[in-house]
Design a protein around this motif. Structure first.
Motif, PDB file in Angstrom:
ATOM      1  N   ALA A 170       0.843  -1.188   0.000  1.00 30.29           N
ATOM      2  CA  ALA A 170       0.000   0.000   0.000  1.00 30.29           C
ATOM      3  C   ALA A 170       0.884   1.246   0.000  1.00 30.29           C
ATOM      4  CB  ALA A 170      -0.910  -0.005   1.220  1.00 30.29           C
ATOM      5  N   PRO A 171       0.592   2.198  -0.878  1.00 31.30           N
ATOM      6  CA  PRO A 171       1.417   3.403  -0.924  1.00 31.30           C
ATOM      7  C   PRO A 171       1.214   4.232   0.346  1.00 31.30           C
ATOM      8  CG  PRO A 171      -0.429   3.602  -2.453  1.00 31.30           C
ATOM      9  CD  PRO A 171      -0.449   2.211  -1.894  1.00 31.30           C
ATOM     10  N   ALA A 172       2.281   4.883   0.769  1.00 30.50           N
ATOM     11  CA  ALA A 172       2.247   5.680   1.994  1.00 30.50           C
ATOM     12  C   ALA A 172       1.527   7.009   1.758  1.00 30.50           C
ATOM     13  CB  ALA A 172       3.655   5.908   2.505  1.00 30.50           C
ATOM     14  N   GLY A 173       1.461   7.459   0.563  1.00 27.21           N
ATOM     15  CA  GLY A 173       0.825   8.733   0.232  1.00 27.21           C
ATOM     16  C   GLY A 173       0.766   8.868  -1.271  1.00 27.21           C
ATOM     17  N   PRO A 174       0.512  10.081  -1.737  1.00 33.04           N
ATOM     18  CA  PRO A 174       0.452  10.269  -3.189  1.00 33.04           C
ATOM     19  C   PRO A 174       1.829  10.084  -3.825  1.00 33.04           C
ATOM     20  CG  PRO A 174       0.171  12.356  -2.043  1.00 33.04           C
ATOM     21  CD  PRO A 174       0.214  11.282  -0.999  1.00 33.04           C
ATOM     22  N   THR A 175       1.829   9.557  -5.020  1.00 32.35           N
ATOM     23  CA  THR A 175       3.083   9.329  -5.740  1.00 32.35           C
ATOM     24  C   THR A 175       3.553  10.635  -6.370  1.00 32.35           C
ATOM     25  OG1 THR A 175       1.967   8.753  -7.791  1.00 32.35           O
ATOM     26  CG2 THR A 175       2.408   6.951  -6.244  1.00 32.35           C
ATOM     27  N   GLU A 176       4.747  10.608  -6.917  1.00 33.90           N
ATOM     28  CA  GLU A 176       5.303  11.791  -7.582  1.00 33.90           C
ATOM     29  C   GLU A 176       4.425  12.218  -8.747  1.00 33.90           C
ATOM     30  OE1 GLU A 176       9.442  11.763  -8.719  1.00 33.90           O
ATOM     31  OE2 GLU A 176       9.931  10.550  -6.958  1.00 33.90           O
ATOM     32  N   VAL A 177       3.919  11.250  -9.463  1.00 38.22           N
ATOM     33  CA  VAL A 177       3.076  11.552 -10.619  1.00 38.22           C
ATOM     34  C   VAL A 177       1.804  12.248 -10.164  1.00 38.22           C
ATOM     35  CG1 VAL A 177       1.764  10.531 -12.524  1.00 38.22           C
ATOM     36  CG2 VAL A 177       4.037   9.660 -11.967  1.00 38.22           C
ATOM     37  N   ASP A 178       1.206  11.761  -9.064  1.00 35.39           N
ATOM     38  CA  ASP A 178      -0.010  12.391  -8.541  1.00 35.39           C
ATOM     39  C   ASP A 178       0.264  13.840  -8.139  1.00 35.39           C
ATOM     40  OD1 ASP A 178      -1.465  10.042  -8.887  1.00 35.39           O
ATOM     41  OD2 ASP A 178      -1.102   9.347  -6.821  1.00 35.39           O
TER      42      ASP A 178
END
Length: 144
Positions: free
Chosen positions: A124-132
């Motif tokens: 699970a991602p910790a937060g928004p990705t760089e792309v987001d």
């Protein structure tokens, strides 16, 4: 042929099987003791102390004081009680093995569920990705 035999013995499955047989033999002794020393006395309590192993029938019609005496005399014996006790012991042992297998399966399922939860948590991602984040900045610049 010797090399082929060495390859066969060296396989992990053969060694696992050998360990399983040794552990199974030790486990059999434990289960037989459980049946003989703990469960059979309870059965004897409910059946009024009847010992099934003494039930027998001589096929030639002769009479003897006990099953051992009939067997010692060489009489053809139909040992009904020994068979009944073997069936009872088998059912008890099979039930105990069933309970142990059920317990091991529950432990395995719990371990697998714990591993899957850890993998999902790690995935699970910790937060928004760089792309987001870049897309949000782009959208904010377009609006502003």
């Amino acid at each position: 042929m010797l090399k082929e035999f060495q390859n066969f013995i060296a396989r992990g499955n053969v060694m696992d099987m050998a360990v399983g047989i040794i552990v199974g033999a030790a486990f059999t002794a434990i289960v037989q003791s459980l049946v003989k020393d703990m469960i059979n006395p309870i059965i004897a309590l409910f059946t009024g102390g009847v010992d099934f192993s003494g039930w027998y029938y001589t096929l030639d019609g002769s009479t003897h004081a006990s099953l051992a005496a009939a067997q010692e005399a060489g009489a053809p014996v139909f040992a009904i009680g020994s068979f009944v006790m073997a069936v009872i012991n088998f059912l008890i042992i099979a039930f105990v093995v069933f309970l142990l297998v059920k317990l091991v399966n529950r432990l395995k399922e719990a371990a697998i569920a714990k591993e899957e939860a850890a993998v999902e948590e790690a995935a699970a991602p910790a937060g928004p990705t760089e792309v987001d984040l870049l897309m949000e900045i782009r959208d904010a610049l377009k609006k502003g």
